[in-house]
Design an enzyme around this catalytic site. Structure first.
Site, PDB file in Angstrom:
ATOM      1  N   ARG A 127       0.681  -1.023   0.165  1.00  6.69           N
ATOM      2  CA  ARG A 127      -0.045   0.016  -0.025  1.00  6.69           C
ATOM      3  C   ARG A 127       0.730   1.340   0.026  1.00  6.69           C
ATOM      4  NH1 ARG A 127      -2.471  -3.802   2.649  1.00  6.69           N
ATOM      5  NH2 ARG A 127      -4.638  -4.178   2.555  1.00  6.69           N
ATOM      6  N   HIS A 152      -0.763  -2.367  -4.370  1.00  3.08           N
ATOM      7  CA  HIS A 152      -0.385  -3.296  -5.322  1.00  3.08           C
ATOM      8  C   HIS A 152      -0.509  -2.693  -6.669  1.00  3.08           C
ATOM      9  CE1 HIS A 152      -0.154  -6.278  -2.343  1.00  3.08           C
ATOM     10  NE2 HIS A 152      -1.304  -6.964  -2.491  1.00  3.08           N
ATOM     11  N   HIS A 225       3.039 -12.574  -5.547  1.00  5.37           N
ATOM     12  CA  HIS A 225       1.834 -13.068  -4.846  1.00  5.37           C
ATOM     13  C   HIS A 225       1.325 -14.156  -4.736  1.00  5.37           C
ATOM     14  CE1 HIS A 225      -1.296 -11.601  -1.899  1.00  5.37           C
ATOM     15  NE2 HIS A 225      -1.118 -10.148  -2.501  1.00  5.37           N
ATOM     16  N   ASP A 297      -1.325  -9.985   8.517  1.00  9.66           N
ATOM     17  CA  ASP A 297      -1.383  -9.342   7.181  1.00  9.66           C
ATOM     18  C   ASP A 297      -0.326  -8.002   7.646  1.00  9.66           C
ATOM     19  OD1 ASP A 297      -1.842  -8.136   4.756  1.00  9.66           O
ATOM     20  OD2 ASP A 297      -3.657  -7.640   4.890  1.00  9.66           O
ATOM     21  N   GLU A 362       5.255 -12.418   0.961  1.00 13.45           N
ATOM     22  CA  GLU A 362       5.638 -11.420  -0.021  1.00 13.45           C
ATOM     23  C   GLU A 362       6.965 -10.670   0.148  1.00 13.45           C
ATOM     24  OE1 GLU A 362       1.836  -9.226  -0.666  1.00 13.45           O
ATOM     25  OE2 GLU A 362       1.212 -10.740   0.484  1.00 13.45           O
TER      26      GLU A 362
HETATM   27  C1  BGC Z   1      -2.149  -7.628   1.162  1.00 14.38           C
HETATM   28  C2  BGC Z   1      -3.599  -7.925   1.692  1.00 14.38           C
HETATM   29  C3  BGC Z   1      -4.444  -7.900   0.674  1.00 14.38           C
HETATM   30  C4  BGC Z   1      -3.893  -9.050  -0.347  1.00 14.38           C
HETATM   31  C5  BGC Z   1      -4.683  -9.253  -1.498  1.00 14.38           C
HETATM   32  C6  BGC Z   1      -1.759  -8.564   0.403  1.00 14.38           C
HETATM   33  O1  BGC Z   1      -0.702  -8.308  -0.144  1.00 14.38           O
HETATM   34  O2  BGC Z   1      -1.370  -7.343   2.316  1.00 14.38           O
HETATM   35  O3  BGC Z   1      -4.185  -6.667   2.667  1.00 14.38           O
HETATM   36  O4  BGC Z   1      -5.653  -8.474   1.015  1.00 14.38           O
HETATM   37  O5  BGC Z   1      -2.457  -8.619  -0.659  1.00 14.38           O
HETATM   38  O6  BGC Z   1      -4.637  -8.121  -2.108  1.00 14.38           O
END
Ligand code: BGC
Length: 399
Positions: A127, A152, A225, A297, A362
């Protein structure tokens, strides 16, 4: 005794026996020839790359699926749509293969659902707070796609682009993917040339080598991802799978999952994975950071010795014995326990992926770094080359 001597000595009866043997040998050889056996069996002994059409984009452009297989029969399938890992066949402690990543059966579902399954994420993985950042005194506005933030890489990030693919055949088959992200794409400055090389090695590792250059000052954070379930995708949740993370600090977040800028010790919290611990052991504890993410998360600050490739995390499934090690050159790793999955999307073979059906590790720079001068920089300038390497190594454990 040599075959030649054998023929010389043979009686008619012996000769007939030999012909019988030859016929049998031919049949056996035929059984190993591609196309004579079910695809799964022949592929598992092939060593190389198979390409097939995965689907078409709305404008008719063909997208491909590349299956890389090594001599051990391990296989990774990658599509050039979003540079996504579509499947990974890895053996359990008895040699039984399972597909250990979540995904879809077809391209249209990858285009339809925004889960980032297996994707290359960019230009900025994770983010950016308030969907904006300032660079060289100029404010850049990004697409808002996650609360008030940009997640992302925006609405149409690297995960939704068609990459140019080049096969790299060999004992360690590879796929080179390139993509030119034009100046201003999704709000980011500079023409950014990105190259990602996936290699399946002889020791059952998937090596991901990312590099990028720009013609204007910009910011960059690239990751993969993949959603792992070491019991095999569609096989329930990952709560009993055991995780170790080489880290003693996280970057805690505010209510919209943007780092506060503080660094938090994991000591005495459910975020402490310095000893291998089942993912589910503390996931429902009453902890404000767990509440915000609806589970794990969070970005871990890796305990690193230097800039090279270092072991960052290890996970294993006690039941099957499948083990995953993650090595990286990056300073951080986002551990996401698939909290936002809710069983509503149709996974492979109609599988329903519910909450915590997988975990993501990630490898990355910290979230929102462009707005936190104290975090390791994500700036990239003309003349510099961004480089990150991450390795997903598969093995088995008797634990
Ligand atoms: C994020 C999550 C998100 C997921 C899918 C992850 O990298 O930290 O908050 O929901 O990606 O978008």
């Amino acid at each position: 005794m040599s075959m030649k001597n054998n023929i010389k000595e043979s009686s008619t009866k012996g000769l007939l026996g030999l012909i019988g043997l030859l016929v049998m040998l031919l049949a056996v050889t035929g059984a190993c020839t591609p196309g004579k056996q079910p695809a799964s069996e022949t592929q598992s002994h092939e060593n190389g790359i198979q390409r097939s059409v995965f689907g078409k984009m709305a404008d008719g452009q063909e997208v491909h699926l590349y299956k890389l297989t090594n001599a051990n029969g391990m296989q990774v399938a990658i599509t050039n749509y979003g540079g996504r890992i579509v499947s990974i066949l890895a053996p359990d402690r008895n040699g039984k293969m399972a597909d250990v990543v979540l995904g879809f059966d077809n391209l249209s579902d990858y285009m339809k659902y925004n889960t980032y399954f297996g994707a290359l994420v960019g230009r900025y993985a994770n983010r950016i707070g308030g969907a904006q950042f300032t660079l060289d005194g100029k404010v850049y506005h990004l697409p808002v796609n996650n609360g008030p933030n940009s997640l992302h890489g925006g609405i149409k990030g690297f995960d939704k682009r068609v990459w140019t693919a080049k096969e790299i055949p060999g004992d360690e088959p590879g796929l080179e993917l390139t993509y030119l992200s034009k100046d201003g794409e999704e709000g980011y400055p500079g023409n950014l040339k990105a190259t990602v090389v996936y290699t399946l090695t002889k020791d059952n590792s998937i090596k991901i080598d990312y590099s990028a250059t720009t013609d204007k000052d910009t910011v960059i954070n690239l990751t993969n991802h993949s959603y792992f379930n070491l019991a095999g995708e569609g096989n329930g949740n990952v709560l009993k799978q055991v995780l170790w993370i080489h880290s003693d600090e996280i970057t805690p977040v505010n209510a919209t999952q943007i780092p506060t800028g503080k660094i938090m010790k994991v000591d005495g919290t459910p975020f402490d994975f310095r000893k291998p611990t089942p993912i589910g052991a503390r996931i429902n504890e009453d902890n404000p950071q767990l509440k915000i993410g609806k589970g794990y998360d969070i970005n871990y600050i890796l305990d690193r010795k230097g800039p090279g490739l270092e072991l960052a995390a290890r996970a294993y499934d006690p039941e099957s014995g499948r083990e995953l090690e993650v090595y990286t050159t990056e300073p951080g790793i986002q551990f996401y326990s698939g909290n936002f999955l809710d069983g509503s999307i149709p996974g492979k073979g109609g599988a329903k992926y519910g909450g915590r059906a997988a975990f993501c590790l990630e490898t990355q720079h910290y979230p929102d770094s462009p707005n936190h001068p104290s975090f390791p920089t994500t700036e990239l300038k003309p003349g510099q080359t961004f480089h990150q390497v991450t390795v997903f190594k598969f093995a088995t454990t008797s634990q």
